[in-house]
Motif scaffolding. Structure first.
Motif, PDB file in Angstrom:
ATOM      1  N   GLY A 158      29.620  34.853  35.443  1.00 28.25           N
ATOM      2  CA  GLY A 158      30.600  34.888  34.370  1.00 28.25           C
ATOM      3  C   GLY A 158      30.098  35.505  33.084  1.00 28.25           C
ATOM      4  N   ALA A 159      28.840  35.234  32.722  1.00 31.70           N
ATOM      5  CA  ALA A 159      28.302  35.712  31.447  1.00 31.70           C
ATOM      6  C   ALA A 159      28.115  37.218  31.420  1.00 31.70           C
ATOM      7  CB  ALA A 159      26.976  35.012  31.145  1.00 31.70           C
ATOM      8  N   THR A 160      27.944  37.829  32.574  1.00 30.47           N
ATOM      9  CA  THR A 160      27.722  39.280  32.610  1.00 30.47           C
ATOM     10  C   THR A 160      28.926  40.032  33.175  1.00 30.47           C
ATOM     11  OG1 THR A 160      26.624  39.084  34.765  1.00 30.47           O
ATOM     12  CG2 THR A 160      25.225  39.031  32.800  1.00 30.47           C
ATOM     13  N   ALA A 161      29.898  39.311  33.730  1.00 30.38           N
ATOM     14  CA  ALA A 161      31.117  39.960  34.229  1.00 30.38           C
ATOM     15  C   ALA A 161      31.919  40.511  33.056  1.00 30.38           C
ATOM     16  CB  ALA A 161      31.958  38.969  35.020  1.00 30.38           C
ATOM     17  N   ARG A 162      32.678  41.571  33.331  1.00 29.62           N
ATOM     18  CA  ARG A 162      33.511  42.172  32.299  1.00 29.62           C
ATOM     19  C   ARG A 162      34.919  42.443  32.847  1.00 29.62           C
ATOM     20  NH1 ARG A 162      29.694  40.575  30.172  1.00 29.62           N
ATOM     21  NH2 ARG A 162      28.288  41.595  28.679  1.00 29.62           N
ATOM     22  N   PHE A 163      35.913  42.248  31.987  1.00 28.62           N
ATOM     23  CA  PHE A 163      37.311  42.551  32.287  1.00 28.62           C
ATOM     24  C   PHE A 163      37.824  43.528  31.235  1.00 28.62           C
ATOM     25  CE2 PHE A 163      36.371  38.288  33.749  1.00 28.62           C
ATOM     26  CZ  PHE A 163      36.974  38.208  34.989  1.00 28.62           C
ATOM     27  N   ARG A 164      38.978  44.142  31.548  1.00 23.51           N
ATOM     28  CA  ARG A 164      39.598  45.002  30.550  1.00 23.51           C
ATOM     29  C   ARG A 164      41.111  44.717  30.536  1.00 23.51           C
ATOM     30  NH1 ARG A 164      37.218  48.966  28.063  1.00 23.51           N
ATOM     31  NH2 ARG A 164      35.709  49.344  29.733  1.00 23.51           N
ATOM     32  N   GLY A 165      41.505  43.955  29.533  1.00 22.39           N
ATOM     33  CA  GLY A 165      42.915  43.629  29.392  1.00 22.39           C
ATOM     34  C   GLY A 165      43.488  42.812  30.529  1.00 22.39           C
ATOM     35  N   PRO A 166      42.861  41.699  30.934  1.00 25.84           N
ATOM     36  CA  PRO A 166      43.435  40.894  32.018  1.00 25.84           C
ATOM     37  C   PRO A 166      44.829  40.397  31.620  1.00 25.84           C
ATOM     38  CG  PRO A 166      41.751  39.642  30.850  1.00 25.84           C
ATOM     39  CD  PRO A 166      41.678  41.041  30.332  1.00 25.84           C
ATOM     40  N   ALA A 167      45.814  40.669  32.478  1.00 22.45           N
ATOM     41  CA  ALA A 167      47.205  40.384  32.121  1.00 22.45           C
ATOM     42  C   ALA A 167      47.693  39.058  32.662  1.00 22.45           C
ATOM     43  CB  ALA A 167      48.106  41.504  32.628  1.00 22.45           C
ATOM     44  N   ASN A 168      47.087  38.584  33.751  1.00 20.14           N
ATOM     45  CA  ASN A 168      47.593  37.354  34.352  1.00 20.14           C
ATOM     46  C   ASN A 168      46.534  36.804  35.291  1.00 20.14           C
ATOM     47  OD1 ASN A 168      49.409  35.293  34.881  1.00 20.14           O
ATOM     48  ND2 ASN A 168      51.118  36.667  35.308  1.00 20.14           N
ATOM     49  N   LEU A 169      46.755  35.575  35.744  1.00 26.14           N
ATOM     50  CA  LEU A 169      45.838  34.955  36.696  1.00 26.14           C
ATOM     51  C   LEU A 169      46.569  33.827  37.398  1.00 26.14           C
ATOM     52  CD1 LEU A 169      43.182  32.908  34.614  1.00 26.14           C
ATOM     53  CD2 LEU A 169      45.509  33.378  33.905  1.00 26.14           C
ATOM     54  N   ILE A 170      46.026  33.422  38.540  1.00 30.42           N
ATOM     55  CA  ILE A 170      46.634  32.348  39.316  1.00 30.42           C
ATOM     56  C   ILE A 170      45.520  31.574  40.004  1.00 30.42           C
ATOM     57  CG2 ILE A 170      46.953  33.732  41.429  1.00 30.42           C
ATOM     58  CD1 ILE A 170      49.648  32.250  41.783  1.00 30.42           C
ATOM     59  N   ALA A 171      45.707  30.273  40.129  1.00 30.92           N
ATOM     60  CA  ALA A 171      44.734  29.430  40.810  1.00 30.92           C
ATOM     61  C   ALA A 171      45.136  29.265  42.268  1.00 30.92           C
ATOM     62  CB  ALA A 171      44.651  28.068  40.131  1.00 30.92           C
ATOM     63  N   ASP A 172      44.170  29.387  43.165  1.00 35.62           N
ATOM     64  CA  ASP A 172      44.404  29.089  44.570  1.00 35.62           C
ATOM     65  C   ASP A 172      44.797  27.615  44.665  1.00 35.62           C
ATOM     66  OD1 ASP A 172      44.135  28.301  47.264  1.00 35.62           O
ATOM     67  OD2 ASP A 172      42.580  29.784  47.648  1.00 35.62           O
ATOM     68  N   PRO A 173      45.987  27.305  45.170  1.00 37.72           N
ATOM     69  CA  PRO A 173      46.464  25.916  45.141  1.00 37.72           C
ATOM     70  C   PRO A 173      45.654  24.965  46.006  1.00 37.72           C
ATOM     71  CG  PRO A 173      47.946  27.294  46.438  1.00 37.72           C
ATOM     72  CD  PRO A 173      46.978  28.216  45.772  1.00 37.72           C
ATOM     73  N   GLN A 174      44.843  25.504  46.922  1.00 40.25           N
ATOM     74  CA  GLN A 174      44.091  24.640  47.831  1.00 40.25           C
ATOM     75  C   GLN A 174      42.611  24.532  47.472  1.00 40.25           C
ATOM     76  OE1 GLN A 174      44.850  26.345  51.691  1.00 40.25           O
ATOM     77  NE2 GLN A 174      46.992  25.699  51.717  1.00 40.25           N
ATOM     78  N   ALA A 175      42.174  25.275  46.479  1.00 45.21           N
ATOM     79  CA  ALA A 175      40.739  25.348  46.181  1.00 45.21           C
ATOM     80  C   ALA A 175      40.326  24.317  45.139  1.00 45.21           C
ATOM     81  CB  ALA A 175      40.388  26.744  45.693  1.00 45.21           C
ATOM     82  N   ASP A 176      39.206  23.662  45.397  1.00 45.23           N
ATOM     83  CA  ASP A 176      38.615  22.719  44.468  1.00 45.23           C
ATOM     84  C   ASP A 176      37.110  22.704  44.713  1.00 45.23           C
ATOM     85  OD1 ASP A 176      38.293  20.808  42.524  1.00 45.23           O
ATOM     86  OD2 ASP A 176      38.823  19.115  43.826  1.00 45.23           O
ATOM     87  N   PRO A 177      36.271  23.177  43.777  1.00 47.39           N
ATOM     88  CA  PRO A 177      36.566  23.676  42.442  1.00 47.39           C
ATOM     89  C   PRO A 177      37.482  24.911  42.467  1.00 47.39           C
ATOM     90  CG  PRO A 177      34.215  23.326  42.750  1.00 47.39           C
ATOM     91  CD  PRO A 177      34.836  23.238  44.090  1.00 47.39           C
ATOM     92  N   PRO A 178      38.053  25.246  41.300  1.00 46.17           N
ATOM     93  CA  PRO A 178      39.059  26.308  41.269  1.00 46.17           C
ATOM     94  C   PRO A 178      38.540  27.667  41.703  1.00 46.17           C
ATOM     95  CG  PRO A 178      39.152  24.981  39.276  1.00 46.17           C
ATOM     96  CD  PRO A 178      37.914  24.572  39.998  1.00 46.17           C
ATOM     97  N   VAL A 179      39.413  28.395  42.383  1.00 40.50           N
ATOM     98  CA  VAL A 179      39.250  29.817  42.659  1.00 40.50           C
ATOM     99  C   VAL A 179      40.447  30.514  42.026  1.00 40.50           C
ATOM    100  CG1 VAL A 179      39.219  31.611  44.435  1.00 40.50           C
ATOM    101  CG2 VAL A 179      37.953  29.482  44.795  1.00 40.50           C
ATOM    102  N   LEU A 180      40.182  31.481  41.169  1.00 41.20           N
ATOM    103  CA  LEU A 180      41.232  32.187  40.455  1.00 41.20           C
ATOM    104  C   LEU A 180      41.293  33.640  40.919  1.00 41.20           C
ATOM    105  CD1 LEU A 180      40.381  31.013  36.820  1.00 41.20           C
ATOM    106  CD2 LEU A 180      42.042  29.989  38.365  1.00 41.20           C
ATOM    107  N   TYR A 181      42.493  34.193  40.921  1.00 38.40           N
ATOM    108  CA  TYR A 181      42.684  35.628  41.107  1.00 38.40           C
ATOM    109  C   TYR A 181      43.238  36.177  39.806  1.00 38.40           C
ATOM    110  CZ  TYR A 181      41.687  34.942  46.008  1.00 38.40           C
ATOM    111  OH  TYR A 181      41.062  34.633  47.190  1.00 38.40           O
ATOM    112  N   VAL A 182      42.683  37.285  39.354  1.00 43.04           N
ATOM    113  CA  VAL A 182      42.988  37.839  38.037  1.00 43.04           C
ATOM    114  C   VAL A 182      43.549  39.241  38.188  1.00 43.04           C
ATOM    115  CG1 VAL A 182      42.051  38.453  35.778  1.00 43.04           C
ATOM    116  CG2 VAL A 182      41.095  36.497  37.032  1.00 43.04           C
ATOM    117  N   ALA A 183      44.731  39.468  37.583  1.00 45.07           N
ATOM    118  CA  ALA A 183      45.287  40.819  37.493  1.00 45.07           C
ATOM    119  C   ALA A 183      44.604  41.501  36.318  1.00 45.07           C
ATOM    120  CB  ALA A 183      46.798  40.753  37.297  1.00 45.07           C
ATOM    121  N   ASP A 184      43.559  42.268  36.616  1.00 44.43           N
ATOM    122  CA  ASP A 184      42.762  42.937  35.578  1.00 44.43           C
ATOM    123  C   ASP A 184      43.460  44.263  35.265  1.00 44.43           C
ATOM    124  OD1 ASP A 184      40.774  43.443  33.787  1.00 44.43           O
ATOM    125  OD2 ASP A 184      39.190  43.736  35.266  1.00 44.43           O
TER     126      ASP A 184
END
Length: 360
Positions: free
Chosen positions: A32-58
């Protein structure tokens, strides 16, 4: 009309950085500390994942990213579809696929991820193989902007932004530039639910109701569709009316004048309300983008601020501050997702970052 006294506000917990390095943008995978995004517009959490898994519309990278959180809260980011800086509408697997400003995200009952390509003018669907590989296919739209209902592959969209999917596999699309709510049914036919292209905000039966710049959309467990309007700064709902049971569009909160204020119904104010998501209690979480705040609407219409706000040197630009909910600052957040534990994840668009609001 008598307005009830609102309950005490229930702010969110502390706000923290999950991934990215505000205000720097980029396209790097990794921790996370070295990852980079450019204008992420949205995201969603996998409803079955714990800890969370997110998908990001970058969005500005034209990619779909995956963010996996470990039990210790550390994040790992990877790119699952597309290549940064290479927009397009090519179907395929992994880096061979092309996206064009991905915006809306929604899971269906088969754990397929539906996606709107804002500047690709299409509705698409992502399937995940046993090896985790992602493959995208275009479900509706020709790739050319315009308007036409009919068979999904010949139907035409213009800037589809938000998307929601029901258990039967029907997709509901908030189409910003055509001022319509559209439906892509499970049989592959596109129809208009609300609006005729005339940019107005008119309540009533779907055939006569109108919408102006619908942006985010979410579906409740009762089948109600909630949507935000950037043209009128409103939050609205399409649901069966009390008494008649017939579908009707109603305004829940906001005022066309815009601005910022908590309160009930038209006392509340938003400015460019964008992505929306429902929490486990049926409350609507709203990315109030141009107010740089995360808001929450409790039916029938009580609006409160969850996080963000306060003094900003350049209000039009927002800011970046972590910490307590009333201290934290965002910059044009356009997407929100609610995890199973109640935490709210934020696509902090102009900070090029993913943030987390702890549950309380």
């Amino acid at each position: 009309v008598s307005v009830p006294t609102p309950p005490p506000p229930e702010p969110g917990g502390a706000v923290s950085l999950v991934a990215g390095a505000p205000p720097e943008g980029g396209d790097a995978d990794g921790p996370g500390a070295t990852a980079r995004f450019r204008g992420p517009a949205n995201l969603i959490a996998d409803p079955q994942a714990d800890p969370p898994v997110l998908y990001v519309a970058d969005s500005q990278n034209h990619t779909l990213r995956k963010l996996v959180l470990a039990n210790d809260g550390q994040a790992t980011v990877s790119t699952v579809l597309g290549q940064a800086g290479q927009p397009g509408g090519v179907d395929g697997t992994g880096a061979a696929a092309r996206l064009n400003h991905p915006a809306g995200l929604a899971f269906d009952g088969q754990k397929r991820l539906w996606l709107t390509d804002l500047d690709g003018h299409t509705v698409r669907r992502v399937s995940f193989g046993a090896d985790g590989q992602a493959t995208i296919e275009t479900i509706a739209g020709t790739g050319q902007p315009g308007f036409a209902d009919g068979p999904a592959r010949t139907a035409i969209f213009k800037e589809p932004s938000g998307i929601a999917v029901d258990d039967a596999g029907n997709a509901y699309v908030a189409e910003r530039a055509n001022h319509r709510l559209r439906k892509v049914d499970a049989a592959g036919v596109v129809s208009t639910l609300v609006g005729n292209g005339d940019p107005q905000s008119v309540d009533g039966p779907p055939a006569s109701a109108k919408t102006w710049g619908p942006f985010g959309i979410a579906r409740g467990s009762d089948g109600a569709l909630y949507f935000s309007e950037v043209g009128t700064q409103l939050i609205r709902r399409l649901a069966p009316a009390a008494g008649t049971g017939r579908p009707e569009v109603t305004t829940l909160a906001g005022h066309p004048d815009g601005g910022w204020r908590d309160g009930f119904w038209d006392q509340a104010r938003f400015t460019f309300p964008s992505g929306i998501a429902l929490d486990a209690r049926g409350r609507l979480v709203i990315a109030d983008a141009a107010n740089h705040r995360i808001r929450r609407l409790t039916p029938p219409g009580d609006v409160e601020t969850v996080a963000g706000g306060g003094a900003i040197a350049k209000p039009e630009a927002g800011a970046y501050v972590n910490g307590a909910s009333d201290v934290a600052r965002f910059a044009m957040p356009r997407g929100v997702a609610v995890a199973r534990d109640g935490a709210i994840f934020v696509a902090d668009t102009n900070n090029h970052a993913i943030r987390r609001i702890a549950p309380r």
